[in-house]
Write a protein that holds these residues in place. Structure first.
Motif, PDB file in Angstrom:
ATOM      1  N   GLY A 202      -5.043 -54.132  17.499  1.00 54.22           N
ATOM      2  CA  GLY A 202      -6.037 -53.445  18.323  1.00 54.22           C
ATOM      3  C   GLY A 202      -6.144 -51.976  17.969  1.00 54.22           C
ATOM      4  N   ASP A 203      -4.993 -51.336  17.791  1.00 54.05           N
ATOM      5  CA  ASP A 203      -5.007 -49.921  17.412  1.00 54.05           C
ATOM      6  C   ASP A 203      -5.556 -49.737  16.005  1.00 54.05           C
ATOM      7  OD1 ASP A 203      -4.020 -49.229  19.851  1.00 54.05           O
ATOM      8  OD2 ASP A 203      -2.008 -48.685  19.153  1.00 54.05           O
ATOM      9  N   ALA A 204      -5.212 -50.652  15.102  1.00 50.08           N
ATOM     10  CA  ALA A 204      -5.725 -50.557  13.733  1.00 50.08           C
ATOM     11  C   ALA A 204      -7.244 -50.656  13.728  1.00 50.08           C
ATOM     12  CB  ALA A 204      -5.113 -51.652  12.860  1.00 50.08           C
ATOM     13  N   ARG A 209     -12.538 -48.083  13.138  1.00 51.41           N
ATOM     14  CA  ARG A 209     -13.916 -47.886  13.608  1.00 51.41           C
ATOM     15  C   ARG A 209     -14.188 -46.422  13.926  1.00 51.41           C
ATOM     16  NH1 ARG A 209     -16.297 -52.613  13.859  1.00 51.41           N
ATOM     17  NH2 ARG A 209     -14.816 -54.329  13.743  1.00 51.41           N
ATOM     18  N   THR A 210     -13.245 -45.784  14.573  1.00 47.72           N
ATOM     19  CA  THR A 210     -13.428 -44.370  14.900  1.00 47.72           C
ATOM     20  C   THR A 210     -13.525 -43.528  13.634  1.00 47.72           C
ATOM     21  OG1 THR A 210     -12.150 -44.698  16.923  1.00 47.72           O
ATOM     22  CG2 THR A 210     -12.449 -42.422  16.180  1.00 47.72           C
ATOM     23  N   ALA A 211     -12.643 -43.803  12.694  1.00 50.74           N
ATOM     24  CA  ALA A 211     -12.606 -43.008  11.466  1.00 50.74           C
ATOM     25  C   ALA A 211     -13.863 -43.212  10.625  1.00 50.74           C
ATOM     26  CB  ALA A 211     -11.371 -43.366  10.645  1.00 50.74           C
ATOM     27  N   THR A 212     -14.286 -44.450  10.431  1.00 51.89           N
ATOM     28  CA  THR A 212     -15.456 -44.690   9.572  1.00 51.89           C
ATOM     29  C   THR A 212     -16.729 -44.132  10.201  1.00 51.89           C
ATOM     30  OG1 THR A 212     -15.683 -46.923  10.498  1.00 51.89           O
ATOM     31  CG2 THR A 212     -14.480 -46.711   8.423  1.00 51.89           C
ATOM     32  N   THR A 230     -17.292 -52.731   2.402  1.00 47.91           N
ATOM     33  CA  THR A 230     -16.113 -53.199   3.122  1.00 47.91           C
ATOM     34  C   THR A 230     -15.073 -52.086   3.153  1.00 47.91           C
ATOM     35  OG1 THR A 230     -16.489 -55.458   2.319  1.00 47.91           O
ATOM     36  CG2 THR A 230     -14.276 -54.949   3.159  1.00 47.91           C
ATOM     37  N   VAL A 231     -14.537 -51.831   4.335  1.00 51.59           N
ATOM     38  CA  VAL A 231     -13.394 -50.933   4.482  1.00 51.59           C
ATOM     39  C   VAL A 231     -12.295 -51.715   5.193  1.00 51.59           C
ATOM     40  CG1 VAL A 231     -12.504 -48.756   5.390  1.00 51.59           C
ATOM     41  CG2 VAL A 231     -14.902 -48.929   4.688  1.00 51.59           C
ATOM     42  N   VAL A 232     -11.135 -51.807   4.565  1.00 44.67           N
ATOM     43  CA  VAL A 232     -10.034 -52.595   5.120  1.00 44.67           C
ATOM     44  C   VAL A 232      -8.828 -51.689   5.315  1.00 44.67           C
ATOM     45  CG1 VAL A 232      -8.439 -54.494   4.679  1.00 44.67           C
ATOM     46  CG2 VAL A 232     -10.827 -54.703   4.003  1.00 44.67           C
ATOM     47  N   LEU A 233      -8.178 -51.835   6.446  1.00 42.23           N
ATOM     48  CA  LEU A 233      -6.927 -51.121   6.720  1.00 42.23           C
ATOM     49  C   LEU A 233      -5.800 -52.138   6.850  1.00 42.23           C
ATOM     50  CD1 LEU A 233      -5.150 -48.677   7.610  1.00 42.23           C
ATOM     51  CD2 LEU A 233      -6.023 -49.031   9.937  1.00 42.23           C
ATOM     52  N   LEU A 234      -4.760 -51.968   6.037  1.00 43.71           N
ATOM     53  CA  LEU A 234      -3.581 -52.836   6.086  1.00 43.71           C
ATOM     54  C   LEU A 234      -2.409 -52.020   6.630  1.00 43.71           C
ATOM     55  CD1 LEU A 234      -3.856 -54.261   2.430  1.00 43.71           C
ATOM     56  CD2 LEU A 234      -4.693 -55.368   4.524  1.00 43.71           C
ATOM     57  N   ALA A 235      -1.646 -52.593   7.551  1.00 45.02           N
ATOM     58  CA  ALA A 235      -0.478 -51.890   8.107  1.00 45.02           C
ATOM     59  C   ALA A 235       0.762 -52.750   7.931  1.00 45.02           C
ATOM     60  CB  ALA A 235      -0.713 -51.570   9.581  1.00 45.02           C
ATOM     61  N   SER A 236       1.775 -52.159   7.294  1.00 45.91           N
ATOM     62  CA  SER A 236       2.986 -52.919   6.966  1.00 45.91           C
ATOM     63  C   SER A 236       4.129 -52.708   7.949  1.00 45.91           C
ATOM     64  CB  SER A 236       3.481 -52.517   5.562  1.00 45.91           C
ATOM     65  OG  SER A 236       4.003 -51.192   5.601  1.00 45.91           O
ATOM     66  N   GLY A 237       4.111 -51.610   8.684  1.00 51.07           N
ATOM     67  CA  GLY A 237       5.227 -51.295   9.576  1.00 51.07           C
ATOM     68  C   GLY A 237       6.512 -50.938   8.847  1.00 51.07           C
ATOM     69  N   ARG A 245      -2.110 -44.797  19.075  1.00 51.30           N
ATOM     70  CA  ARG A 245      -3.479 -44.953  18.580  1.00 51.30           C
ATOM     71  C   ARG A 245      -4.055 -43.606  18.155  1.00 51.30           C
ATOM     72  NH1 ARG A 245      -8.248 -48.437  21.493  1.00 51.30           N
ATOM     73  NH2 ARG A 245      -6.638 -50.015  21.256  1.00 51.30           N
ATOM     74  N   GLU A 246      -3.774 -42.556  18.927  1.00 50.74           N
ATOM     75  CA  GLU A 246      -4.316 -41.233  18.627  1.00 50.74           C
ATOM     76  C   GLU A 246      -3.787 -40.720  17.279  1.00 50.74           C
ATOM     77  OE1 GLU A 246      -3.078 -42.219  21.588  1.00 50.74           O
ATOM     78  OE2 GLU A 246      -5.118 -42.453  22.365  1.00 50.74           O
ATOM     79  N   GLU A 247      -2.489 -40.931  17.068  1.00 50.32           N
ATOM     80  CA  GLU A 247      -1.914 -40.484  15.798  1.00 50.32           C
ATOM     81  C   GLU A 247      -2.549 -41.245  14.622  1.00 50.32           C
ATOM     82  OE1 GLU A 247       2.695 -39.291  16.499  1.00 50.32           O
ATOM     83  OE2 GLU A 247       2.164 -41.313  17.183  1.00 50.32           O
ATOM     84  N   LEU A 248      -2.739 -42.541  14.823  1.00 48.81           N
ATOM     85  CA  LEU A 248      -3.329 -43.351  13.750  1.00 48.81           C
ATOM     86  C   LEU A 248      -4.771 -42.931  13.475  1.00 48.81           C
ATOM     87  CD1 LEU A 248      -2.644 -45.736  11.854  1.00 48.81           C
ATOM     88  CD2 LEU A 248      -3.726 -47.239  13.552  1.00 48.81           C
TER      89      LEU A 248
END
Lengths: 396, 396
Positions: A202-204, A209-212, A230-237, A245-248
């Motif tokens: 959800g945060d990703a 969306r906010t960034a693009t 296409t813009v894809v964000l992958l998060a590995s942790g 969410r704000e930091e991201l």
């Protein structure tokens, strides 16, 4: 500076033979976890390429393990056969990597209306899988280029200033391609972002969306909109750092802004990068609408190519925005080009010969509507002989 | 073939010195009656030139005796002083002709943001008034040219087939200028239409609005919209023939269509005239919206310049139209270029090499949405090196 800088990612870029030039044309990005969070934003064009249809479904559950990208063919307007090609590509990646095809995002870019050379592409997948490396980001960035003259990569690192209790840095890396057809709803643009932060889907999604919305969506090189964006964000942790969410949002926006500026700076045939900032608007949407009208004016953009600070063309573009979209009084508008207020109150202002557009590639246009407090910037390029040449010769 | 072909009109075109080139730059058209009916349609830009503000008021009561037009300066974005210049011009025409200033339509075209040379312009009015002639139409048409390479005139004659009881022919003549910034809501376009039919102001207004909506408003050379666009219809009643609204609509539309095609054929730097016809739309508005999206695609227009039948760029432009504006299924769309259906059902159709765009200046693009029965055509031009050159060098 690349998508493999954040921990947990490997990538590769190889030459599969899809491009007649023999340049690299297949890239593979793998998220080794421990998390496999994904978010995606796609073109708003109603005519979408097969890989967009496929990848929308893949990101729907917020989980993906890999992204395969090819240049040398958009796989758009290729019918059910084209979709089968995309499906087969995802299945092949899944087999090679031992994952599920439903966790493989597929991206394509190049000419519309032609089938891909699938055997070549699948061979490229094999080669890329064999070449996967934690240093492979730059190779991947090169393999997705079309008319780009250089690869585009960005990286931000965060968390070094945290208190010891929450120690640990995390980062966001990115790569993008695109050098024309840059427009709202994204460009002929492929972008992969990676982060080793621990975030939920959800945060990703919210961050992407906010960034693009404030970066790629405000780059409008030629007013055209692609079938493949296409813009894809992958998060590995893999950093072990859980971020808010704000930091991201902040970090992803910074990377997207960096990449967006690189796209404008490398737009097909352009000789000027133009930032059109609208101030004094009643709302941000109104500011964007007015800025976009200016960035869409061929007459204004041709004038900038000629180093002509033709503010009349700015004003006549501003005047095309309907009053219900952006309330303002035409005789209140100021236009400032490179710091010189050449139009004041809708009429002649400072001496236009004070504006030297030949001095630098960057051009700043500020339109003050004097109607409110909202502001927004949209970036574009000038309209040049080279733009016409490149786009008239592209497919021949 | 000119505005003085219908009975009751005199005109002149003279050189007042507003243009550095020394070409004719002031035109005067006088309606000698017995009727002095007028209707006008103006730019929908919110930034309008002083003469537009003035002339909107003049035509408001449906009565006008004369139109004065100048090239060599748009008198736009010139503030209260610019409006005073327009007012003074109308008053001077009124004095010379012995009429009221409130019955003098004023039109200007040329660069934005510079004051007119009023003494030169008023001297031109004197010269034009002295040169007024029932054969002066062609001279007037020449005096309103800017970057036009040739004057544009048209004439239709009606009524020759009437029964003897209602005997008598009547006609509609027209002249126009414009060679760029041709867009919806009119072009940088000035157009004067004359008719010797006996019509009332309501019918004249209705005929003019109906005619411009399907002619000038469907010419979209470069997507830009001017501050000065004006189309005026003058009716003298000198033929003695009273015509119905329907008859007037038909004849005025025919003249406007003829002039609109002449504008496209003479657009700045163009090498192809492109007719984009959308069929199978749910409504005419939907068809126009889709056609306009195609005519606004720089990528498609650059491809046509390169004689490249790039239907992928047509389809990606079609796909930018929101579904609420034009409902259709992307995979149902056919695209036919110069008779070859290169795209069928959203995918590859007939062999694109069968399309020869180099053979002629005229290009026909037909987009069949397969969603309804409505159709519309919008005309545009290709995007060429010469367009960029002319528009980057225009004011320097």
């Amino acid at each position: 500076m690349s998508i493999t800088a954040p921990a947990g990612f490997r990538a590769a870029g190889v030459t599969a033979g899809l491009k007649a030039s023999g340049s690299p044309d297949v890239a593979l990005v793998v998220n080794d976890g421990p998390d496999h969070v994904v978010a995606g934003v796609f073109t708003s064009n109603r005519v979408v390429a097969a890989p967009v249809t496929w990848s929308r479904t893949v990101v729907g559950d917020g989980v993906a393990h890999a992204v395969v990208l090819n240049s040398g063919g958009a796989n758009a307007c290729t019918g059910p056969e084209g979709f089968a090609d995309t499906h087969r590509t995802a299945e092949h990646v899944a087999e090679v990597l031992g994952i599920s095809a439903g966790d493989v995002v597929v991206c394509s870019t190049g000419l519309i209306g032609e089938r891909l050379d699938l055997p070549a592409l699948l061979g490229g997948v094999d080669a890329a899988a064999a070449a996967l490396s934690a240093d492979g980001g730059p190779d991947a960035a090169r393999a997705i280029m079309t008319t780009d003259t250089r690869p585009k990569q960005a990286l931000v690192t965060r968390g070094a200033d945290r208190a010891a209790a929450a120690a640990g840095t995390w980062s966001v890396g990115g790569m993008a391609k695109g050098a024309g057809m840059l427009a709202p709803g994204l460009a002929t643009m492929l972008c992969v972002l990676t982060t080793d932060a621990a975030v939920d889907a959800g945060d990703a999604d919210a961050a992407l969306r906010t960034a693009t919305a404030v970066t790629f969506d405000r780059v409008d090189s030629d007013g055209c909109m692609s079938t493949n964006d296409t813009v894809v964000l992958l998060a590995s942790g893999a950093s072990g750092v859980t971020v808010s969410r704000e930091e991201l949002v902040e970090a992803v926006t910074a990377v997207c802004a960096d990449l967006a500026r690189q796209l404008v700076a490398d737009a097909e045939g352009a000789s000027h990068d133009i930032a059109v900032t609208v101030t004094g608007a009643t709302t941000e949407d109104a500011a964007v609408a007015v800025a976009r009208a200016v960035t869409r004016s061929n007459l204004f953009k041709a004038a900038v190519f000629g180093n002509d600070p033709n503010w009349g063309r700015v004003l006549s573009a501003v005047g095309t925005v309907p009053v219900e979209v952006a309330p303002f009084e035409a005789d209140a508008v100021d236009v400032t080009i490179n710091g010189v207020t050449v139009c004041r109150g809708g009429g002649v202002g400072e001496d236009r010969t004070l504006v030297d557009l030949a001095a630098a590639r960057e051009v700043s246009v500020v339109v003050d509507l004097h109607a409110g407090d909202a502001t927004a910037t949209v970036w574009t390029n000038d309209l040049t002989h080279d733009y016409v040449h490149e786009n008239s010769a592209y497919s021949t």
